[in-house]
Design a protein around this motif. Structure first.
Motif, PDB file in Angstrom:
ATOM      1  N   LYS A  14      45.792  42.381  41.066  1.00 19.72           N
ATOM      2  CA  LYS A  14      45.108  43.197  40.046  1.00 19.72           C
ATOM      3  C   LYS A  14      44.854  42.377  38.789  1.00 19.72           C
ATOM      4  O   LYS A  14      43.936  42.659  38.026  1.00 19.72           O
ATOM      5  CB  LYS A  14      45.939  44.436  39.708  1.00 19.72           C
ATOM      6  CG  LYS A  14      45.834  45.489  40.794  1.00 19.72           C
ATOM      7  CD  LYS A  14      46.517  46.775  40.370  1.00 19.72           C
ATOM      8  CE  LYS A  14      46.355  47.852  41.432  1.00 19.72           C
ATOM      9  NZ  LYS A  14      47.514  48.760  41.466  1.00 19.72           N
ATOM     10  N   GLY A  15      45.703  41.360  38.564  1.00 22.83           N
ATOM     11  CA  GLY A  15      45.570  40.519  37.373  1.00 22.83           C
ATOM     12  C   GLY A  15      44.509  39.429  37.512  1.00 22.83           C
ATOM     13  O   GLY A  15      44.307  38.652  36.581  1.00 22.83           O
ATOM     14  N   PHE A  16      43.872  39.306  38.695  1.00 26.40           N
ATOM     15  CA  PHE A  16      42.781  38.325  38.815  1.00 26.40           C
ATOM     16  C   PHE A  16      41.742  38.635  37.738  1.00 26.40           C
ATOM     17  O   PHE A  16      41.610  39.798  37.298  1.00 26.40           O
ATOM     18  CB  PHE A  16      42.088  38.420  40.185  1.00 26.40           C
ATOM     19  CG  PHE A  16      42.884  37.863  41.348  1.00 26.40           C
ATOM     20  CD1 PHE A  16      44.122  37.279  41.173  1.00 26.40           C
ATOM     21  CD2 PHE A  16      42.362  37.927  42.650  1.00 26.40           C
ATOM     22  CE1 PHE A  16      44.851  36.773  42.259  1.00 26.40           C
ATOM     23  CE2 PHE A  16      43.073  37.422  43.729  1.00 26.40           C
ATOM     24  CZ  PHE A  16      44.326  36.852  43.540  1.00 26.40           C
ATOM     25  N   ASN A  17      40.982  37.621  37.352  1.00 28.43           N
ATOM     26  CA  ASN A  17      39.964  37.843  36.313  1.00 28.43           C
ATOM     27  C   ASN A  17      38.712  38.473  36.949  1.00 28.43           C
ATOM     28  O   ASN A  17      37.715  37.792  37.220  1.00 28.43           O
ATOM     29  CB  ASN A  17      39.639  36.520  35.609  1.00 28.43           C
ATOM     30  CG  ASN A  17      38.754  36.741  34.408  1.00 28.43           C
ATOM     31  OD1 ASN A  17      38.182  37.815  34.244  1.00 28.43           O
ATOM     32  ND2 ASN A  17      38.640  35.733  33.554  1.00 28.43           N
ATOM     33  N   TRP A  18      38.822  39.777  37.212  1.00 24.32           N
ATOM     34  CA  TRP A  18      37.727  40.486  37.886  1.00 24.32           C
ATOM     35  C   TRP A  18      36.473  40.517  37.028  1.00 24.32           C
ATOM     36  O   TRP A  18      35.364  40.540  37.547  1.00 24.32           O
ATOM     37  CB  TRP A  18      38.163  41.900  38.291  1.00 24.32           C
ATOM     38  CG  TRP A  18      39.265  41.842  39.309  1.00 24.32           C
ATOM     39  CD1 TRP A  18      40.594  42.066  39.100  1.00 24.32           C
ATOM     40  CD2 TRP A  18      39.127  41.469  40.691  1.00 24.32           C
ATOM     41  NE1 TRP A  18      41.299  41.864  40.262  1.00 24.32           N
ATOM     42  CE2 TRP A  18      40.433  41.510  41.251  1.00 24.32           C
ATOM     43  CE3 TRP A  18      38.060  41.114  41.503  1.00 24.32           C
ATOM     44  CZ2 TRP A  18      40.673  41.195  42.592  1.00 24.32           C
ATOM     45  CZ3 TRP A  18      38.297  40.804  42.840  1.00 24.32           C
ATOM     46  CH2 TRP A  18      39.583  40.849  43.372  1.00 24.32           C
ATOM     47  N   ASP A  19      36.669  40.498  35.692  1.00 26.27           N
ATOM     48  CA  ASP A  19      35.495  40.481  34.798  1.00 26.27           C
ATOM     49  C   ASP A  19      34.644  39.252  35.084  1.00 26.27           C
ATOM     50  O   ASP A  19      33.429  39.328  35.153  1.00 26.27           O
ATOM     51  CB  ASP A  19      35.939  40.401  33.318  1.00 26.27           C
ATOM     52  CG  ASP A  19      36.393  41.750  32.829  1.00 26.27           C
ATOM     53  OD1 ASP A  19      36.201  42.736  33.572  1.00 26.27           O
ATOM     54  OD2 ASP A  19      36.949  41.804  31.720  1.00 26.27           O
TER      55      ASP A  19
ATOM     56  N   ALA B 265      34.584  37.455  37.875  1.00 32.59           N
ATOM     57  CA  ALA B 265      33.969  37.558  39.213  1.00 32.59           C
ATOM     58  C   ALA B 265      32.731  38.451  39.161  1.00 32.59           C
ATOM     59  O   ALA B 265      31.660  38.097  39.675  1.00 32.59           O
ATOM     60  CB  ALA B 265      34.983  38.100  40.217  1.00 32.59           C
ATOM     61  N   TYR B 266      32.865  39.613  38.508  1.00 34.69           N
ATOM     62  CA  TYR B 266      31.733  40.551  38.483  1.00 34.69           C
ATOM     63  C   TYR B 266      30.609  40.067  37.577  1.00 34.69           C
ATOM     64  O   TYR B 266      29.447  40.377  37.810  1.00 34.69           O
ATOM     65  CB  TYR B 266      32.215  41.961  38.133  1.00 34.69           C
ATOM     66  CG  TYR B 266      32.988  42.555  39.301  1.00 34.69           C
ATOM     67  CD1 TYR B 266      32.376  42.695  40.555  1.00 34.69           C
ATOM     68  CD2 TYR B 266      34.323  42.922  39.187  1.00 34.69           C
ATOM     69  CE1 TYR B 266      33.080  43.192  41.654  1.00 34.69           C
ATOM     70  CE2 TYR B 266      35.031  43.420  40.283  1.00 34.69           C
ATOM     71  CZ  TYR B 266      34.405  43.545  41.502  1.00 34.69           C
ATOM     72  OH  TYR B 266      35.089  44.024  42.592  1.00 34.69           O
ATOM     73  N   ARG B 267      30.986  39.254  36.546  1.00 38.51           N
ATOM     74  CA  ARG B 267      29.924  38.692  35.700  1.00 38.51           C
ATOM     75  C   ARG B 267      29.071  37.702  36.510  1.00 38.51           C
ATOM     76  O   ARG B 267      27.841  37.703  36.431  1.00 38.51           O
ATOM     77  CB  ARG B 267      30.544  37.989  34.478  1.00 38.51           C
ATOM     78  CG  ARG B 267      29.518  37.645  33.428  1.00 38.51           C
ATOM     79  CD  ARG B 267      30.125  37.301  32.088  1.00 38.51           C
ATOM     80  NE  ARG B 267      30.817  36.021  32.116  1.00 38.51           N
ATOM     81  CZ  ARG B 267      32.105  35.850  31.843  1.00 38.51           C
ATOM     82  NH1 ARG B 267      32.868  36.874  31.528  1.00 38.51           N
ATOM     83  NH2 ARG B 267      32.645  34.647  31.880  1.00 38.51           N
ATOM     84  N   GLN B 268      29.750  36.886  37.341  1.00 35.06           N
ATOM     85  CA  GLN B 268      28.987  35.938  38.173  1.00 35.06           C
ATOM     86  C   GLN B 268      28.101  36.711  39.161  1.00 35.06           C
ATOM     87  O   GLN B 268      26.965  36.348  39.431  1.00 35.06           O
ATOM     88  CB  GLN B 268      29.911  35.004  38.968  1.00 35.06           C
ATOM     89  CG  GLN B 268      30.911  34.239  38.143  1.00 35.06           C
ATOM     90  CD  GLN B 268      30.287  33.553  36.942  1.00 35.06           C
ATOM     91  OE1 GLN B 268      29.343  32.773  37.071  1.00 35.06           O
ATOM     92  NE2 GLN B 268      30.797  33.855  35.754  1.00 35.06           N
ATOM     93  N   MET B 269      28.666  37.790  39.680  1.00 37.20           N
ATOM     94  CA  MET B 269      27.938  38.608  40.658  1.00 37.20           C
ATOM     95  C   MET B 269      26.669  39.178  40.035  1.00 37.20           C
ATOM     96  O   MET B 269      25.582  39.098  40.604  1.00 37.20           O
ATOM     97  CB  MET B 269      28.875  39.734  41.119  1.00 37.20           C
ATOM     98  CG  MET B 269      28.290  40.684  42.114  1.00 37.20           C
ATOM     99  SD  MET B 269      29.510  41.958  42.486  1.00 37.20           S
ATOM    100  CE  MET B 269      28.632  43.367  41.891  1.00 37.20           C
ATOM    101  N   LYS B 270      26.815  39.711  38.830  1.00 32.43           N
ATOM    102  CA  LYS B 270      25.671  40.319  38.132  1.00 32.43           C
ATOM    103  C   LYS B 270      24.639  39.267  37.767  1.00 32.43           C
ATOM    104  O   LYS B 270      23.448  39.431  38.003  1.00 32.43           O
ATOM    105  CB  LYS B 270      26.165  40.972  36.839  1.00 32.43           C
ATOM    106  CG  LYS B 270      26.355  42.457  36.961  1.00 32.43           C
ATOM    107  CD  LYS B 270      26.162  43.101  35.579  1.00 32.43           C
ATOM    108  CE  LYS B 270      26.348  44.592  35.666  1.00 32.43           C
ATOM    109  NZ  LYS B 270      27.291  45.026  34.633  1.00 32.43           N
TER     110      LYS B 270
END
Ligand SMILES: O=C(O)CCC(=O)C(=O)O
Ligand SMILES: [Fe+2]
Length: 363
Positions: free
Chosen positions: A122-127, A129-134
């Motif tokens: 849960k502590g992965f930097n999901w922000d 990851a999702y920023r790269q995705m977007k």
């Protein structure tokens, strides 16, 4: 470290993925910052008692094969075997250090992990990851594969039909990467073959008589270590070697679906051409239902059209009603083959692509 003859450029290092679909190594990344303390002992203590898929190989090479395609090739002999076992059993085999048996754990992270690992996850930097995705307009994240390998294990050259942020946690991996336009030099297996998407060429002993263009192969090379994230664009070939002398390797992938085709821009890029070739090859294989004759059929088709004199064209009459041809969506032709039926229907607007083959080849 194994030496290869290919002419390699170094993979550039940057802070984010590039929009030009180029591989980059992002150094000092905190994408999996909450997992940098992962090692065999910690994972043994906290991964829980779920079962993990462990591949074994007598050569150190782990060439992927698709089990569903094994019946397509009766003479196929799997180069690796796999067993499901607990992480603790995997580690005890790994520590036996058997020189003739190589093992490699490859398992998507799932909800059987214990609470500490769940917290780290849960502590992965999901922000990020999702920023790269977007930013790159990728489709949704599909899975996080956990890879734990012995020193020296090799994943031979192949390409994937997804975008990948590859995070290195422990140990060092050497990547050889090749642009999708190197397709001809890498001689992939036919699409119906269990080794679909893999190169037929053994980099340690290339058979240049059979695969002459392999000598022209040009690629990129990069070593990733803890805190590095490598972006592997879809359709880029990669061979991965866990380096000796730095302990086991622990890595985690972030796989994303392809960006949807919003607008087709010409000229098509090399990856889109690979997608077209795969779609056509799949349609032929599905329609012909005769894998043994596939290579001959494909050769006849290609040689036939290449040798056909241009003067023959004006007198050419379509063998049947070609109107259906126009209804096949180009977007569907550019879409990766490995999508579910529903998504396929969505991108192809319900058009059955197999019409294409029936219309063109049945007469
Ligand atoms: O690390 C490996 O051995 C293989 C990784 C790979 O092929 C991938 O992440 O797509
Ligand atoms: Fe891969």
């Amino acid at each position: 470290m194994r030496r290869y003859q290919e002419k390699a450029t170094i993979i550039p290092k940057r802070l984010e993925t590039s929009q030009s679909q180029q591989p980059v190594i992002i150094t000092g990344s905190d994408l999996v910052g909450s997992a940098y303390h992962w090692n065999l002992d910690y994972l043994c203590a906290h991964l829980g008692y779920g079962l993990y898929t462990v591949y074994s190989s007598t050569s150190g090479k782990f060439k992927y094969y698709d089990e569903k395609k094994v019946p397509n090739v009766p003479s196929f002999k799997p180069p690796t075997s796999h067993t499901d076992m607990t992480f603790q059993d995997f580690v005890s085999i790994l520590r036996q250090k058997n020189d003739s048996k190589w093992i490699y754990l490859q398992q998507p992270l799932n909800d059987t992990v214990g609470p500490r690992i769940e917290m780290d996850f849960k502590g992965f930097n999901w922000d990020f990851a999702y920023r790269q995705m977007k930013k790159n307009r990728w489709g949704p994240l599909t899975s996080n594969l956990l890879l734990v390998g012995m020193e020296g294990v090799i994943t031979p050259a192949h390409y994937d039909e997804q975008e990948n942020l590859f995070a290195q946690i422990q140990g060092y991996k050497r990547f050889l990467l090749f642009h999708p336009d190197q397709f001809e030099c890498l001689y992939p297996y036919p699409i119906f073959h269990p080794h679909d998407r893999q190169s037929q060429v053994d980099f340690d002993e290339p058979d240049l008589k059979k695969f002459p263009l392999f000598s022209k192969l040009k690629g990129y090379e990069g070593i990733v270590g803890p805190k590095d994230v490598l972006y592997i664009p879809m359709y880029w070939w990669h061979q991965v070697e866990s380096l000796q002398g730095h302990g086991e390797t622990i890595s985690c992938t972030f796989w994303f679906k392809a960006a949807p085709t919003e607008k087709v821009v010409y000229p098509l890029n090399a990856g889109q051409k690979v997608a077209i070739m795969r779609n056509i090859e799949k349609m032929i294989a599905d329609t012909l239902k005769d894998n043994k004759n596939m290579p001959h059929f494909m050769k006849t088709m290609v040689q036939g059209s290449a040798d056909r004199p241009p003067t023959a064209l004006p007198s050419f009459r379509p063998p049947c009603d070609w109107r259906f041809f126009g209804t096949i969506s180009i977007a569907a032709m550019l879409w990766p083959v490995a999508v579910s039926e529903e998504e396929f229907a969505e991108v192809s607007h319900g058009t059955k692509l197999s019409c294409f083959i029936v219309l063109c080849y049945e007469n």
